[in-house]
Design an enzyme around this catalytic site. Structure first.
Site, PDB file in Angstrom:
ATOM      1  N   GLU A 135      -5.604  16.312 -12.347  1.00 43.37           N
ATOM      2  CA  GLU A 135      -6.014  16.464 -13.746  1.00 43.37           C
ATOM      3  C   GLU A 135      -7.522  16.587 -13.921  1.00 43.37           C
ATOM      4  OE1 GLU A 135      -4.071  14.766 -17.837  1.00 43.37           O
ATOM      5  OE2 GLU A 135      -4.701  13.275 -16.361  1.00 43.37           O
ATOM      6  N   LYS A 140       5.626  23.015 -16.032  1.00 45.10           N
ATOM      7  CA  LYS A 140       4.863  21.809 -15.679  1.00 45.10           C
ATOM      8  C   LYS A 140       4.511  21.803 -14.199  1.00 45.10           C
ATOM      9  CE  LYS A 140       4.331  16.903 -15.887  1.00 45.10           C
ATOM     10  NZ  LYS A 140       4.669  15.622 -16.509  1.00 45.10           N
ATOM     11  N   ASN A 147      -1.825  17.556 -21.943  1.00 47.39           N
ATOM     12  CA  ASN A 147      -2.160  16.499 -22.904  1.00 47.39           C
ATOM     13  C   ASN A 147      -2.116  16.988 -24.347  1.00 47.39           C
ATOM     14  OD1 ASN A 147      -2.701  14.529 -20.893  1.00 47.39           O
ATOM     15  ND2 ASN A 147      -4.725  15.418 -20.552  1.00 47.39           N
ATOM     16  N   GLU A 188       8.882  17.638 -25.757  1.00 49.07           N
ATOM     17  CA  GLU A 188       8.018  18.002 -24.632  1.00 49.07           C
ATOM     18  C   GLU A 188       8.276  19.441 -24.193  1.00 49.07           C
ATOM     19  OE1 GLU A 188       5.533  16.760 -23.028  1.00 49.07           O
ATOM     20  OE2 GLU A 188       5.430  14.654 -23.594  1.00 49.07           O
ATOM     21  N   ARG A 229      -4.609  20.917 -15.702  1.00 52.99           N
ATOM     22  CA  ARG A 229      -3.543  19.964 -16.005  1.00 52.99           C
ATOM     23  C   ARG A 229      -3.769  19.271 -17.345  1.00 52.99           C
ATOM     24  NH1 ARG A 229      -0.588  15.683 -11.881  1.00 52.99           N
ATOM     25  NH2 ARG A 229       0.784  14.766 -13.445  1.00 52.99           N
ATOM     26  N   ARG A 233       0.813  -1.230   0.000  1.00 52.65           N
ATOM     27  CA  ARG A 233       0.000   0.000   0.000  1.00 52.65           C
ATOM     28  C   ARG A 233       0.841   1.273   0.000  1.00 52.65           C
ATOM     29  NH1 ARG A 233      -3.658  -2.888   3.782  1.00 52.65           N
ATOM     30  NH2 ARG A 233      -5.390  -3.678   2.512  1.00 52.65           N
ATOM     31  N   HIS A 260      -0.134   9.596 -28.584  1.00 50.52           N
ATOM     32  CA  HIS A 260      -0.211   8.277 -27.962  1.00 50.52           C
ATOM     33  C   HIS A 260      -0.724   7.225 -28.940  1.00 50.52           C
ATOM     34  CE1 HIS A 260      -0.245   9.515 -23.415  1.00 50.52           C
ATOM     35  NE2 HIS A 260       0.976   9.437 -23.927  1.00 50.52           N
ATOM     36  N   LYS A 295       2.464  11.169 -11.899  1.00 41.67           N
ATOM     37  CA  LYS A 295       1.781  10.116 -12.657  1.00 41.67           C
ATOM     38  C   LYS A 295       2.665   8.869 -12.693  1.00 41.67           C
ATOM     39  CE  LYS A 295      -1.236  12.672 -15.818  1.00 41.67           C
ATOM     40  NZ  LYS A 295      -1.561  12.930 -17.240  1.00 41.67           N
ATOM     41  N   HIS A 324      -0.982  14.813 -27.257  1.00 39.67           N
ATOM     42  CA  HIS A 324      -0.891  13.439 -26.773  1.00 39.67           C
ATOM     43  C   HIS A 324      -2.016  12.525 -27.255  1.00 39.67           C
ATOM     44  CE1 HIS A 324       2.265  15.052 -24.326  1.00 39.67           C
ATOM     45  NE2 HIS A 324       2.473  13.901 -23.725  1.00 39.67           N
ATOM     46  N   HIS A 345       8.760   8.652 -27.459  1.00 38.66           N
ATOM     47  CA  HIS A 345       7.587   9.404 -27.001  1.00 38.66           C
ATOM     48  C   HIS A 345       7.603  10.855 -27.469  1.00 38.66           C
ATOM     49  CE1 HIS A 345       4.295  10.680 -24.418  1.00 38.66           C
ATOM     50  NE2 HIS A 345       5.074  11.654 -23.960  1.00 38.66           N
TER      51      HIS A 345
END
Length: 353
Positions: free
Chosen positions: A225, A215, A233, A168, A229, A104, A240, A126, A236, A255
């Site tokens: 998000e 960022k 994206n 980026e 935020r 956990r 993606h 993330k 993306h 990427h």
């Protein structure tokens, strides 16, 4: 986040309160060879507390996460242990997820070794891995204990990985302001790659710091998000899909390159839907093409790409594909739903530009 040229001091401070024998390192084949020796000068961990996994996006999967969990179990790691993720975005994403879910949650420290990891993946909390052929489908938000940026690691990167991270940085500039876009456009990235010097290194480190600040400001304003935020994206949704498509074809796409190609398509959608200025559109696309070249994809694959976009986490439903688009540089609009026909028009613009 610590940006430092003294990684020895930063490591000592971050591990000082961890019990002896309870610090572990996750690396991949590349960072083990190029970066681990620098970290080991300080930590001097025995070999059995270092896990090295295969490098590459194709290994960012549940099987590798299970390897990390098993490694921690076999060595008696507890909730009070620390996992140091030493690598690019794949390592910090997977290692962060494995640590956040082990018992956990155990502490983890990110040390990004790629430009992409420094300006994007290692910041923001993330974590996760790819699943069912799609990017980052399984994951959660969990902040590391700290992120250490050691810019000397940039000297270990090849030109493609420098440009991947630079993609980026371009995105951060586009969603931020014309001033930031002007600053990054003026930087001679080609000379930095081919003929670096101390002056260029200092200038580039300043740009990296500014990109990280952009960022971090966005993440701190919207950690989970739910609003602002989502600007991160930009590029993306298409990016993606291209990345997943290339991976399925056995020709992985870095990427940052995928995001650049995604931004070209989404800038076209921005022009089509929101009136993003034609002059700015052409200038940005010209800059991107200069360094990233042209990506090709047959028209017969458009439906496959759109199918991949339909599974994007940002969509309000599976039959609606939503984008973050730009009215102008730094002026965004969230949740712009585009039709398959509009997306195909943007893909035409991308592949024929």
């Amino acid at each position: 986040m610590i940006i430092t040229s003294d990684i020895d001091l930063a490591l000592r401070e971050q591990t000082a309160l961890i019990a002896e024998g309870q610090v572990f390192i996750l690396t991949d084949e590349n960072t083990r060879r190029h970066c681990l020796p620098i970290v080991q000068q300080t930590l001097q961990l025995p070999e059995d507390r270092i896990l090295t996994v295969a490098a590459g996006e194709e290994h960012k999967n549940l099987q590798t996460v299970e390897l990390i969990w098993q490694f921690l179990v076999d060595r008696g790691a507890t909730r009070h242990s620390m996992l140091i993720n030493l690598g690019g975005g794949v390592i910090t994403d997977m290692g962060g997820f494995a640590a956040a879910t082990y018992m956990r949650g155990m502490q983890f420290l990110n040390i990004p070794t790629t430009l992409l990891g420094m300006v994007d993946a290692a910041a923001g909390g993330k974590t996760g891995f790819d699943f069912a052929g799609m990017k980052n489908q399984i994951g959660l938000f969990r902040m590391p204990k700290e992120t250490i940026i050691h810019t000397e690691f940039l000297r270990t990167l090849d030109p493609h990985h420098i440009l991947s991270g630079f993609g980026e940085m371009l995105k951060h500039a586009l969603i931020s302001s014309p001033l930031e876009l002007m600053a990054i456009s003026a930087f001679d990235i080609e000379q930095y790659i081919n003929r670096p010097n101390d002056e260029l290194q200092t200038e580039f480190e300043e740009l990296i710091s500014r990109s990280i600040d952009i960022k971090n400001y966005i993440v701190e304003s919207d950690p989970e998000e739910t609003g602002m935020r989502q600007t991160l994206n930009f590029g993306h949704t298409v990016g993606h899909a291209l990345e997943a498509y290339a991976l399925q074809a056995g020709e992985p796409l870095l990427h940052g390159y995928a995001v650049v190609y995604g931004m070209i398509a989404e800038l076209y959608l921005s022009h089509l839907k929101l009136g993003f200025p034609e002059r700015d559109l052409q200038q940005v696309i010209s800059l991107m093409k200069q360094f990233y070249g042209k990506y090709t994809c047959p028209c017969k694959s458009y439906d496959q790409l759109i199918s991949l976009m339909q599974h994007d986490k940002k969509n309000p439903s599976q039959d609606q594909i939503a984008f973050t688009l730009l009215r102008t540089v730094g002026n965004y609009r969230l949740g712009c739903v585009c039709t398959p026909e509009e997306i195909k028009e943007a893909l035409d613009a991308l592949f024929n530009c």
